[in-house]
Write a protein that holds these residues in place. Sequence first.
Motif, short mmCIF file in Angstrom:
data_model
loop_
_atom_site.label_atom_id
_atom_site.label_comp_id
_atom_site.label_asym_id
_atom_site.label_seq_id
_atom_site.Cartn_x
_atom_site.Cartn_y
_atom_site.Cartn_z
N LEU A 1 0.96 -0.96 -0.22
CA LEU A 1 0.39 0.39 0.06
C LEU A 1 0.44 0.99 -0.09
N GLU A 2 2.42 1.25 0.61
CA GLU A 2 2.84 2.25 0.83
C GLU A 2 3.18 3.10 -0.78
N GLU A 3 3.69 1.68 -1.33
CA GLU A 3 4.54 1.89 -2.62
C GLU A 3 2.98 2.27 -3.67
N LEU A 4 1.80 1.87 -3.55
CA LEU A 4 0.54 2.30 -4.20
C LEU A 4 0.40 3.57 -4.02
N ASN A 5 0.31 4.16 -2.98
CA ASN A 5 -0.26 5.01 -2.37
C ASN A 5 1.21 6.50 -3.21
N LEU A 6 2.25 5.71 -2.99
CA LEU A 6 3.14 7.05 -3.69
C LEU A 6 3.24 6.91 -5.23
N LYS A 7 2.94 5.87 -5.77
CA LYS A 7 2.20 5.76 -7.31
C LYS A 7 1.24 6.04 -7.95
N GLY A 8 -0.05 6.64 -6.77
CA GLY A 8 -1.36 6.34 -7.47
C GLY A 8 -2.36 6.28 -7.73
N GLY A 9 -1.85 4.35 -7.41
CA GLY A 9 -2.29 3.39 -7.63
C GLY A 9 -3.92 2.95 -7.15
N SER A 10 -4.98 2.38 -7.30
CA SER A 10 -6.28 2.67 -7.33
C SER A 10 -6.44 1.38 -6.34
N PHE A 11 -6.62 1.18 -4.87
CA PHE A 11 -6.93 -0.48 -4.42
C PHE A 11 -7.27 -0.06 -3.23
N GLU A 12 -8.37 -1.69 -2.89
CA GLU A 12 -9.47 -1.53 -1.79
C GLU A 12 -8.51 -2.85 -0.82
N VAL A 13 -9.01 -2.92 0.86
CA VAL A 13 -8.16 -3.89 1.85
C VAL A 13 -9.57 -4.23 2.05
N HIS A 14 -9.91 -5.91 2.11
CA HIS A 14 -10.95 -5.86 3.49
C HIS A 14 -9.94 -7.22 3.97
N LEU A 15 -9.73 -6.86 5.17
CA LEU A 15 -9.24 -7.74 6.01
C LEU A 15 -10.39 -7.73 7.53
N ALA A 16 -9.85 -9.80 7.26
CA ALA A 16 -10.33 -10.41 8.69
C ALA A 16 -9.88 -10.47 10.05
N VAL A 17 -9.69 -10.47 11.42
CA VAL A 17 -9.61 -10.99 11.98
C VAL A 17 -10.89 -11.68 13.00
N ARG A 18 -9.95 -11.68 14.22
CA ARG A 18 -10.80 -12.66 14.70
C ARG A 18 -11.49 -11.89 16.21
#
Lengths: 323, 201
Positions: A133-150
């Motif tokens: 994400l650090e990389e994408l954020n700097l390069k301006g890429g489009s992204f989303e994250v789905h994280l499951a925790v317990r």
Amino acid sequence: MTTAHNGTLALRVDRIEPVTPEINRYTLSAADGAWLPPFSGGSHLTLLIDTENGTRRNAYSLMSSPYDASMYQIAVRRIEDGKGGSVAMHRRISVGDVIPVTIPANLFPLSKHARHHLFIAGGVGITPIFAQLEELNLKGGSFEVHLAVRGPEHATLGRELIERYGDRVTLYGDGERGRMDIAAVLAERPLGTHVYVCGPARMIDDVVDRAHEQGWTDSHIHYEKFEDAGSTGEPFTVTLAKSGAVIEVSPEQSLLEAVEERGFKLPYLCRGGACGECETEVLELDGTLDHRDDWLSEKDRASNAIIMPCVSRATCSKLVINA
Amino acid sequence: MLITGIKSRPVYDQLVPMASGLRHIAVAQGSGGKPVLRLLAEMTAGQRASTTVVYSTESFTGNSYLSELQDQDDVELRVVATNSEALQALDDVLSTANMGTRLYLAGSEGFIGTAMQVASAYGLDRDEILREHAGSFVRRVWCAHCDTYTENVTTRVFRCPGCELDLVVRDHYSSRLAAFQGVKADGEVPGELPEIEELDT
Ligand code: FES
């Protein structure tokens, strides 16, 4: 920049932070105070950890920014019934200790052609995504994250991501939202979407199956392949033609790592079978090569004349390489 | 050295239904209508119902499969008169398409090449696309001197409409430009042209 001796960097533990009841985050820097070798999002390190039963080689994803060469960060989940490496990291390692660590290698790189990056992670599987994400954020890429925790007490890393990236991050199982519906997350995505999954094997299988059901092709599905693509397997012996050195490659190390451990150098960049840098000529072979790279063509593989030492292995009674 | 075997030219496929896809888009030009008809015949009713065909009647050889395509009434058909309109229509369809889409291209080399550029811009990968060459192997040529593209070149040496230079068509195909490269034909000895043979490919 700090340099490797016998294939490993000497890294000092600067900070240990518990982030969940089972996960500690470690901040490491070069013991000689120099800059660290650069890496790309998705890379991992292998730590050589002293335990009561000998040295364990454990791979951990880098979660710090690829743009910060002053430190590396990894997260280690304690696995009580494992082989002891993670338990040693939690119980024996303290601030100031120096650990031998391999140079970063990337088996989980971002796709360069993606129009949208979709990350699905479970628990500690979120760590490589931090760096991506650090990389994408700097390069301006489009992204989303789905994280499951317990549960809420396991959600610290997810909350950090929400602080950084806002509603591009969705947390499940933290007490506020229920289970992740993987089929729904994958549904009706625009062309050029790439999914990256990092988590328990069950989750990876689930994502791959649901994506196939919705017509996704394999070129758009990425997962961390430590066990199958990372270089572990049966031990074998390699001879370096130039020096005549005969080197044992143990089950838990790559040919490249074994050669470096003995103080020899081979060229490399990605250490993940993708860049082609480590291509080495095979001079003699009695047995078969086990090609695990994404670099060589079918023809090159069949020729038995070239090997990529960063990932590939051999089942052989004799292997001589031009190094 | 200019004219050797063409290693860079794409290897073409045969259009067959890609069963793992949920939606199918076929784009064809001229003689490319024939492989698309064959493709449709091999599809299940469900696949046909989720298929869109874009057909351009522009053709170098004059072959048209329009009426046969119009007979396929369970398949959505968009007919256009030129290849550039077909590319526009492809762009249109892809802009709202989702993951799970499969693309089938059929026609001349230049047509397939430029359609591939549209598809790549949408992030489609090679495992989501099949391409079948149809009709004559005319070449699309890019002039290395004035940046003009010329469609349907059939001879080894031709005059570039952009800069009026006599160009020799090299056997190197650039998938980035979707064209073969044309360079000044008498570059080595002024006034001395290679033979104006037919392109055999
Ligand atoms: S170092 Fe990149 S392929 Fe081996």
